[in-house]
Structures are given as structure tokens and as C-alpha cells.
Motif scaffolding. Structure first.
Motif, mmCIF file in Angstrom:
data_model
loop_
_atom_site.group_PDB
_atom_site.id
_atom_site.type_symbol
_atom_site.label_atom_id
_atom_site.label_comp_id
_atom_site.label_asym_id
_atom_site.label_seq_id
_atom_site.Cartn_x
_atom_site.Cartn_y
_atom_site.Cartn_z
ATOM 1 N N HIS A 12 64.033 -15.771 54.696
ATOM 2 C CA HIS A 12 64.285 -15.581 53.267
ATOM 3 C C HIS A 12 63.249 -14.623 52.669
ATOM 4 O O HIS A 12 63.538 -13.859 51.761
ATOM 5 C CB HIS A 12 64.246 -16.926 52.540
ATOM 6 C CG HIS A 12 64.404 -16.811 51.063
ATOM 7 N ND1 HIS A 12 65.579 -16.384 50.463
ATOM 8 C CD2 HIS A 12 63.530 -17.034 50.047
ATOM 9 C CE1 HIS A 12 65.420 -16.363 49.158
ATOM 10 N NE2 HIS A 12 64.189 -16.748 48.874
ATOM 11 N N ARG A 13 62.042 -14.652 53.212
ATOM 12 C CA ARG A 13 60.954 -13.803 52.732
ATOM 13 C C ARG A 13 60.765 -12.619 53.684
ATOM 14 O O ARG A 13 61.087 -12.700 54.851
ATOM 15 C CB ARG A 13 59.660 -14.601 52.654
ATOM 16 C CG ARG A 13 59.723 -15.711 51.631
ATOM 17 C CD ARG A 13 58.461 -16.548 51.682
ATOM 18 N NE ARG A 13 58.435 -17.529 50.628
ATOM 19 C CZ ARG A 13 57.848 -17.348 49.449
ATOM 20 N NH1 ARG A 13 57.209 -16.231 49.181
ATOM 21 N NH2 ARG A 13 57.879 -18.288 48.537
ATOM 22 N N GLY A 14 60.212 -11.540 53.159
ATOM 23 C CA GLY A 14 59.847 -10.418 54.005
ATOM 24 C C GLY A 14 58.569 -10.755 54.754
ATOM 25 O O GLY A 14 57.759 -11.561 54.282
ATOM 26 N N MET A 61 49.826 -12.510 59.591
ATOM 27 C CA MET A 61 51.118 -12.292 58.967
ATOM 28 C C MET A 61 51.139 -12.940 57.592
ATOM 29 O O MET A 61 50.629 -14.042 57.415
ATOM 30 C CB MET A 61 52.227 -12.895 59.823
ATOM 31 C CG MET A 61 53.601 -12.753 59.232
ATOM 32 S SD MET A 61 54.905 -13.407 60.287
ATOM 33 C CE MET A 61 54.532 -15.153 60.243
ATOM 34 N N VAL A 62 51.729 -12.231 56.646
ATOM 35 C CA VAL A 62 51.984 -12.808 55.330
ATOM 36 C C VAL A 62 53.472 -12.663 55.036
ATOM 37 O O VAL A 62 54.120 -11.701 55.467
ATOM 38 C CB VAL A 62 51.146 -12.157 54.211
ATOM 39 C CG1 VAL A 62 49.682 -12.435 54.399
ATOM 40 C CG2 VAL A 62 51.393 -10.674 54.117
ATOM 41 N N ASP A 63 53.997 -13.661 54.345
ATOM 42 C CA ASP A 63 55.389 -13.646 53.911
ATOM 43 C C ASP A 63 55.417 -13.278 52.439
ATOM 44 O O ASP A 63 54.632 -13.803 51.649
ATOM 45 C CB ASP A 63 56.029 -15.021 54.103
ATOM 46 C CG ASP A 63 56.169 -15.402 55.568
ATOM 47 O OD1 ASP A 63 56.209 -14.498 56.415
ATOM 48 O OD2 ASP A 63 56.239 -16.609 55.855
ATOM 49 N N LEU A 64 56.324 -12.372 52.079
ATOM 50 C CA LEU A 64 56.439 -11.908 50.699
ATOM 51 C C LEU A 64 57.809 -12.296 50.149
ATOM 52 O O LEU A 64 58.832 -12.056 50.797
ATOM 53 C CB LEU A 64 56.251 -10.399 50.620
ATOM 54 C CG LEU A 64 54.917 -9.870 51.155
ATOM 55 C CD1 LEU A 64 54.913 -8.358 51.175
ATOM 56 C CD2 LEU A 64 53.770 -10.400 50.308
ATOM 57 N N MET A 92 44.594 -12.763 52.471
ATOM 58 C CA MET A 92 45.721 -13.550 51.987
ATOM 59 C C MET A 92 46.059 -14.716 52.910
ATOM 60 O O MET A 92 46.499 -15.770 52.436
ATOM 61 C CB MET A 92 46.948 -12.655 51.803
ATOM 62 C CG MET A 92 46.817 -11.665 50.658
ATOM 63 S SD MET A 92 48.214 -10.532 50.544
ATOM 64 C CE MET A 92 49.495 -11.649 49.964
ATOM 65 N N VAL A 93 45.852 -14.543 54.200
ATOM 66 C CA VAL A 93 46.156 -15.607 55.162
ATOM 67 C C VAL A 93 45.366 -16.871 54.837
ATOM 68 O O VAL A 93 45.852 -17.980 55.030
ATOM 69 C CB VAL A 93 45.884 -15.128 56.609
ATOM 70 C CG1 VAL A 93 45.884 -16.276 57.591
ATOM 71 C CG2 VAL A 93 46.919 -14.086 57.015
#
Length: 126
Positions: A12-14, A61-64, A92-93
Motif C-alpha cells: 500500500h505504501r511506496g 528501508m522506509v515506507d512512504l 527515519m528507520v
């Protein structure tokens, strides 16, 4: 896993992956993308893809959210990665996502967006 591949799926997120070692291969439809280390791999929200790690791919990895990623590319992209982009992703992690974003975090997200919007694109689709 099927023969080393993560079966086709979407999020659902990038996803923005800052690779520090190895190689990540992402397959979407009839395209295959190579994301080598010291690059960022962007996979947009709801993009059906399969993935494979080669050589112990590792990184952060981060989800946007789709709203945050609305003006990002609609297909996977590999970018030369600036040290700033890597540092922001690593920062951000460690965030506690249960806490609201303060002004400093919002500024980092704005800088992240600027870095992603103007990357040195790498034509690594095969």
C-alpha cells in the motif's frame, strides 16, 4: 520464496531502500530492475513486483504513504545515492512511529522528498 524470488506482491505504501551491500533485483510485469549497493531503490505504492536479493543485499528501508509519494515516479527507479539521502533514511528507520511528527522530522521528510525528486537516475532496467 520460489527459487530465491519473493513471489509477486504489492505494498500500500511506496518503499525506498538505501542499499549498503549486495544487489536487489525487482521484476515488474515484463521489466527487470537491478538495484546495486550504494544506490536507492524506489518501488511505488501498489506496484506489483517480485524481488530477489543477490550477494546478501542489505540496507535500510522506509515506507512512504501514498499521499507522501504522490509526486514520485510511478515505476521503480534506481538512483545514485547522496550521503544526505542515506543519512535521512537511516535516521527515519529509528523513529518511533507512534509519536507525532515534530517540526524537525517534517523538515527531514521535506528534504527526503527533494532528494528523491531530483536524483541522478540510473537506467538499470533490463
Amino acid at each position: 520464496m520460489v527459487e530465491g524470488w519473493t513471489p509477486e506482491h504489492s505494498h500500500h505504501r511506496g518503499q525506498l531502500v538505501a542499499l549498503t551491500q549486495g544487489l536487489l533485483i525487482v521484476e515488474t510485469g515484463n521489466e527487470r530492475w537491478m538495484f546495486p549497493s550504494q544506490r536507492c531503490a524506489w518501488t511505488p505504492p501498489n506496484c506489483k513486483h517480485a524481488a530477489r536479493s543477490v550477494g546478501g543485499a542489505a540496507g535500510s528501508m522506509v515506507d512512504l504513504s501514498p499521499g507522501c509519494a504522490a509526486d514520485y515516479p510511478r515505476r521503480p527507479v534506481c538512483s545514485n545515492t547522496s550521503e544526505l539521502l542515506f543519512a535521512i533514511v537511516h535516521r527515519m528507520v529509528g523513529w518511533d512511529l507512534r509519536q507525532p511528527l515534530d517540526a524537525a522530522k517534517k523538515q527531514l521528510i521535506a528534504t527526503l522528498r527533494d532528494e528523491i525528486r531530483q536524483p541522478d537516475r540510473q537506467p538499470l532496467a533490463v
